[in-house]
Design an enzyme around this catalytic site. Structure first.
Site, short mmCIF file in Angstrom:
data_model
loop_
_atom_site.label_atom_id
_atom_site.label_comp_id
_atom_site.label_asym_id
_atom_site.label_seq_id
_atom_site.Cartn_x
_atom_site.Cartn_y
_atom_site.Cartn_z
N HIS A 1 0.86 -1.18 0.00
CA HIS A 1 0.00 0.00 0.00
C HIS A 1 0.90 1.23 0.00
O HIS A 1 1.79 1.35 0.84
CB HIS A 1 -0.93 0.02 1.22
N SER A 2 0.70 2.14 -0.96
CA SER A 2 1.40 3.41 -1.03
C SER A 2 2.92 3.19 -1.01
O SER A 2 3.47 2.59 -1.93
CB SER A 2 0.93 4.32 0.10
N MET A 3 3.63 3.64 0.04
CA MET A 3 5.08 3.44 0.11
C MET A 3 5.43 1.97 0.00
O MET A 3 6.43 1.59 -0.62
CB MET A 3 5.63 4.01 1.42
#
Length: 130
Positions: A97-99
């Protein structure tokens, strides 16, 4: 659900496993402003998958890195390798997720033979310039 600490990349990191009796292991990598709890609701919807999430160093209940070290995306690669070695896995399935997506993507690009599946939620590519 089980919780424990494990040394990843030289730092004591918090680990949570949801559905620990399931056979297929998926490593879950959270975003920059998140922690491993990001995946709790999703893990409840995936009872046939053993979701192993960890707090990146400096996040959640994991320790901070040592003085003089830095928090670079590339350092996340060592965390995945250490976790893969702990579970004695030839290859891994990664959920980011994301990073966590950026780190999972870099890992898959550098070590394609070690990645079975790659799932990205709100993918953030690696930052390559300022």
């Amino acid at each position: 659900m089980i919780e424990y600490k494990l040394e990843l990349g030289g730092t004591q990191c918090s680990i949570v496993e949801w559905n620990p009796d399931a056979e297929q292991i998926i490593f879950a990598l959270h975003g920059w402003l998140d922690n491993l709890a990001t995946f709790e609701t999703l893990a409840a919807q995936m009872p046939k998958h053993r979701i192993v999430a960890f707090d990146f160093p400096g996040h959640g209940h994991s320790d901070h890195i040592s003085a003089g070290a830095s928090y670079h995306f590339l350092d996340g690669l060592y965390l995945i390798d250490d976790l893969r070695a702990h579970f004695q896995l030839e290859y891994v399935s990664l959920l980011g997720h994301s990073m966590g997506c950026a780190i999972a993507t870099i890992y898959a690009a550098i070590e394609p033979a070690k990645v079975d599946k790659l799932v990205l939620i709100e993918a953030l590519g690696p930052v390559t310039s300022a």
